[in-house]
Design a protein around this motif. Structure first.
Motif, PDB file in Angstrom:
ATOM      1  N   ALA A   1       0.705  -1.142  -0.057  1.00  0.00           N
ATOM      2  CA  ALA A   1       0.109  -0.030   0.036  1.00  0.00           C
ATOM      3  C   ALA A   1       1.018   1.231  -0.069  1.00  0.00           C
ATOM      4  O   ALA A   1       0.532   2.200  -0.711  1.00  0.00           O
ATOM      5  CB  ALA A   1      -1.042   0.018   1.185  1.00  0.00           C
ATOM      6  N   GLU A   2       1.926   1.331   0.752  1.00  0.00           N
ATOM      7  CA  GLU A   2       2.799   2.359   0.814  1.00  0.00           C
ATOM      8  C   GLU A   2       3.531   2.571  -0.554  1.00  0.00           C
ATOM      9  O   GLU A   2       3.631   3.629  -1.018  1.00  0.00           O
ATOM     10  CB  GLU A   2       4.039   2.237   1.841  1.00  0.00           C
ATOM     11  CG  GLU A   2       5.001   3.357   2.045  1.00  0.00           C
ATOM     12  CD  GLU A   2       4.599   4.576   2.272  1.00  0.00           C
ATOM     13  OE1 GLU A   2       5.289   5.346   2.181  1.00  0.00           O
ATOM     14  OE2 GLU A   2       3.431   4.748   3.048  1.00  0.00           O
ATOM     15  N   ALA A   3       3.963   1.553  -0.900  1.00  0.00           N
ATOM     16  CA  ALA A   3       4.461   1.605  -2.412  1.00  0.00           C
ATOM     17  C   ALA A   3       3.699   1.941  -3.564  1.00  0.00           C
ATOM     18  O   ALA A   3       3.977   3.104  -4.313  1.00  0.00           O
ATOM     19  CB  ALA A   3       5.053   0.109  -2.773  1.00  0.00           C
ATOM     20  N   VAL A   4       2.314   1.686  -3.684  1.00  0.00           N
ATOM     21  CA  VAL A   4       1.658   1.956  -4.624  1.00  0.00           C
ATOM     22  C   VAL A   4       1.171   3.604  -4.420  1.00  0.00           C
ATOM     23  O   VAL A   4       0.791   4.265  -5.614  1.00  0.00           O
ATOM     24  CB  VAL A   4       0.405   1.285  -5.050  1.00  0.00           C
ATOM     25  CG1 VAL A   4       0.786  -0.051  -5.396  1.00  0.00           C
ATOM     26  CG2 VAL A   4      -0.616   1.054  -3.768  1.00  0.00           C
ATOM     27  N   VAL A   5       0.666   3.906  -3.204  1.00  0.00           N
ATOM     28  CA  VAL A   5       0.135   5.194  -2.985  1.00  0.00           C
ATOM     29  C   VAL A   5       1.438   6.337  -3.057  1.00  0.00           C
ATOM     30  O   VAL A   5       1.321   7.444  -3.480  1.00  0.00           O
ATOM     31  CB  VAL A   5      -0.449   5.199  -1.550  1.00  0.00           C
ATOM     32  CG1 VAL A   5      -1.046   6.787  -1.118  1.00  0.00           C
ATOM     33  CG2 VAL A   5      -1.771   4.328  -1.590  1.00  0.00           C
ATOM     34  N   HIS A   6       2.392   5.975  -2.186  1.00  0.00           N
ATOM     35  CA  HIS A   6       3.526   7.249  -1.694  1.00  0.00           C
ATOM     36  C   HIS A   6       4.642   7.050  -2.630  1.00  0.00           C
ATOM     37  O   HIS A   6       5.425   7.814  -3.105  1.00  0.00           O
ATOM     38  CB  HIS A   6       3.827   7.042  -0.359  1.00  0.00           C
ATOM     39  CG  HIS A   6       2.571   7.519   0.442  1.00  0.00           C
ATOM     40  ND1 HIS A   6       2.058   8.723   0.643  1.00  0.00           N
ATOM     41  CD2 HIS A   6       1.903   6.853   1.512  1.00  0.00           C
ATOM     42  CE1 HIS A   6       1.078   8.699   1.076  1.00  0.00           C
ATOM     43  NE2 HIS A   6       0.888   7.664   1.720  1.00  0.00           N
ATOM     44  N   ARG A   7       5.055   5.820  -3.257  1.00  0.00           N
ATOM     45  CA  ARG A   7       6.075   5.668  -3.995  1.00  0.00           C
ATOM     46  C   ARG A   7       5.671   5.558  -5.366  1.00  0.00           C
ATOM     47  O   ARG A   7       6.645   5.199  -6.325  1.00  0.00           O
ATOM     48  CB  ARG A   7       6.971   4.311  -3.619  1.00  0.00           C
ATOM     49  CG  ARG A   7       7.262   4.397  -2.002  1.00  0.00           C
ATOM     50  CD  ARG A   7       8.347   5.445  -1.672  1.00  0.00           C
ATOM     51  NE  ARG A   7       9.453   5.220  -2.400  1.00  0.00           N
ATOM     52  CZ  ARG A   7      10.669   6.006  -2.387  1.00  0.00           C
ATOM     53  NH1 ARG A   7      10.441   7.143  -1.631  1.00  0.00           N
ATOM     54  NH2 ARG A   7      11.694   5.737  -2.964  1.00  0.00           N
ATOM     55  N   ARG A   8       4.330   5.583  -5.840  1.00  0.00           N
ATOM     56  CA  ARG A   8       3.885   5.624  -7.189  1.00  0.00           C
ATOM     57  C   ARG A   8       4.178   4.027  -7.862  1.00  0.00           C
ATOM     58  O   ARG A   8       4.398   4.359  -9.370  1.00  0.00           O
ATOM     59  CB  ARG A   8       4.420   6.834  -7.801  1.00  0.00           C
ATOM     60  CG  ARG A   8       4.000   8.031  -7.231  1.00  0.00           C
ATOM     61  CD  ARG A   8       3.924   9.130  -7.842  1.00  0.00           C
ATOM     62  NE  ARG A   8       2.947   9.531  -8.936  1.00  0.00           N
ATOM     63  CZ  ARG A   8       1.781   9.694  -8.836  1.00  0.00           C
ATOM     64  NH1 ARG A   8       1.229   9.905  -7.519  1.00  0.00           N
ATOM     65  NH2 ARG A   8       0.918   9.966  -9.968  1.00  0.00           N
ATOM     66  N   ALA A   9       4.341   3.275  -7.106  1.00  0.00           N
ATOM     67  CA  ALA A   9       4.600   1.761  -7.837  1.00  0.00           C
ATOM     68  C   ALA A   9       3.276   1.524  -8.410  1.00  0.00           C
ATOM     69  O   ALA A   9       1.912   1.556  -8.038  1.00  0.00           O
ATOM     70  CB  ALA A   9       4.993   0.714  -6.883  1.00  0.00           C
ATOM     71  N   SER A  10       3.316   0.545  -9.474  1.00  0.00           N
ATOM     72  CA  SER A  10       2.091   0.201 -10.111  1.00  0.00           C
ATOM     73  C   SER A  10       1.690  -1.185  -9.299  1.00  0.00           C
ATOM     74  O   SER A  10       2.417  -1.564  -8.411  1.00  0.00           O
ATOM     75  CB  SER A  10       2.420  -0.330 -11.531  1.00  0.00           C
ATOM     76  OG  SER A  10       3.219  -1.700 -11.657  1.00  0.00           O
ATOM     77  N   LEU A  11       0.252  -1.573  -9.369  1.00  0.00           N
ATOM     78  CA  LEU A  11      -0.253  -2.696  -8.618  1.00  0.00           C
ATOM     79  C   LEU A  11       0.528  -4.086  -9.001  1.00  0.00           C
ATOM     80  O   LEU A  11       1.136  -4.583  -8.293  1.00  0.00           O
ATOM     81  CB  LEU A  11      -1.483  -2.781  -9.028  1.00  0.00           C
ATOM     82  CG  LEU A  11      -2.507  -1.707  -8.551  1.00  0.00           C
ATOM     83  CD1 LEU A  11      -4.126  -2.165  -8.973  1.00  0.00           C
ATOM     84  CD2 LEU A  11      -2.569  -1.639  -6.840  1.00  0.00           C
ATOM     85  N   ARG A  12       0.785  -4.025 -10.509  1.00  0.00           N
ATOM     86  CA  ARG A  12       1.616  -5.179 -11.119  1.00  0.00           C
ATOM     87  C   ARG A  12       2.820  -5.125 -10.274  1.00  0.00           C
ATOM     88  O   ARG A  12       3.402  -6.230  -9.886  1.00  0.00           O
ATOM     89  CB  ARG A  12       1.509  -5.002 -12.572  1.00  0.00           C
ATOM     90  CG  ARG A  12       2.423  -6.236 -12.844  1.00  0.00           C
ATOM     91  CD  ARG A  12       2.593  -6.182 -14.613  1.00  0.00           C
ATOM     92  NE  ARG A  12       1.468  -6.836 -15.122  1.00  0.00           N
ATOM     93  CZ  ARG A  12       1.048  -6.747 -16.497  1.00  0.00           C
ATOM     94  NH1 ARG A  12       2.002  -6.286 -17.305  1.00  0.00           N
ATOM     95  NH2 ARG A  12       0.222  -7.489 -17.152  1.00  0.00           N
ATOM     96  N   GLY A  13       3.445  -3.962 -10.340  1.00  0.00           N
ATOM     97  CA  GLY A  13       4.949  -3.892 -10.145  1.00  0.00           C
ATOM     98  C   GLY A  13       5.305  -4.184  -8.386  1.00  0.00           C
ATOM     99  O   GLY A  13       6.000  -5.099  -8.003  1.00  0.00           O
ATOM    100  N   ALA A  14       4.278  -3.820  -7.654  1.00  0.00           N
ATOM    101  CA  ALA A  14       4.310  -3.973  -6.477  1.00  0.00           C
ATOM    102  C   ALA A  14       4.240  -5.451  -6.049  1.00  0.00           C
ATOM    103  O   ALA A  14       4.407  -6.312  -5.284  1.00  0.00           O
ATOM    104  CB  ALA A  14       3.259  -3.306  -5.571  1.00  0.00           C
ATOM    105  N   GLY A  15       2.904  -6.145  -6.654  1.00  0.00           N
ATOM    106  CA  GLY A  15       2.784  -7.525  -6.401  1.00  0.00           C
ATOM    107  C   GLY A  15       3.653  -8.257  -6.976  1.00  0.00           C
ATOM    108  O   GLY A  15       4.273  -9.376  -6.032  1.00  0.00           O
ATOM    109  N   ALA A  16       4.283  -7.929  -8.100  1.00  0.00           N
ATOM    110  CA  ALA A  16       5.765  -8.860  -8.509  1.00  0.00           C
ATOM    111  C   ALA A  16       6.918  -8.864  -7.453  1.00  0.00           C
ATOM    112  O   ALA A  16       7.478  -9.826  -7.140  1.00  0.00           O
ATOM    113  CB  ALA A  16       6.206  -8.258  -9.949  1.00  0.00           C
ATOM    114  N   LYS A  17       7.174  -7.690  -6.860  1.00  0.00           N
ATOM    115  CA  LYS A  17       8.131  -7.573  -5.942  1.00  0.00           C
ATOM    116  C   LYS A  17       7.791  -8.404  -4.685  1.00  0.00           C
ATOM    117  O   LYS A  17       8.594  -8.948  -4.048  1.00  0.00           O
ATOM    118  CB  LYS A  17       8.464  -6.120  -5.562  1.00  0.00           C
ATOM    119  CG  LYS A  17       9.259  -5.465  -6.559  1.00  0.00           C
ATOM    120  CD  LYS A  17       9.679  -3.931  -6.101  1.00  0.00           C
ATOM    121  CE  LYS A  17      10.523  -3.413  -7.286  1.00  0.00           C
ATOM    122  NZ  LYS A  17      10.742  -1.961  -6.936  1.00  0.00           N
TER     123      LYS A  17
END
Length: 132
Positions: A46-62
């Motif tokens: 959640a932090e990555a997608v909201v504040h670090r602007r990661a994509s849903l796919r990118g955050a999930g992959a990591k």
């Protein structure tokens, strides 16, 4: 924003409690550790997608998750639960709204209903049957 130190400590405590126990006695502590780790992963996504602007796919992959697994997990987080849809998922459009709200300081919308907790096995009997 760094990960929640209280969750990290809870994870350490659960693992420490399990460390010297026999396998059957360690299981409840290991389950608590797994649940805490899942919560840490979800909150970090959640932090990555909201504040670090990661994509849903990118955050999930990591995190080692499929793209379809990310939305329901984000719906259980403090940051994105208010943006979950009726199906209990956070979509890319909802993340964009959350980003906008975070940038402008707008409060999140009121959540429609609390997200369901992940399903867990519950034994029908508190102890194994006799003769086992």
């Amino acid at each position: 924003m760094p990960i929640d130190p209280a969750l990290v400590q809870a994870l350490r405590d659960a693992l420490a409690a399990a460390e010297q126990l026999e396998a059957d006695e360690a299981l409840p502590h290991l389950r608590a550790a797994a649940d805490t780790l899942a919560e840490l992963i979800d909150e970090s996504m959640a932090e990555a997608v909201v504040h670090r602007r990661a994509s849903l796919r990118g955050a999930g992959a990591k995190a080692g998750l499929s793209e379809n697994a990310v939305g329901p997990r984000l719906a259980r987080t403090a940051a994105l639960a208010p943006y979950a849809n009726a199906d209990g998922r956070v979509t890319a459009a909802a993340v964009e709204r959350a980003r906008y709200d975070a940038e402008t300081g707008a409060p999140p919308p009121a959540p429609a209903a609390p997200a369901a907790a992940p399903m867990r096995f519950k034994a029908r009997r508190p102890t194994p049957p006799k003769g086992s």
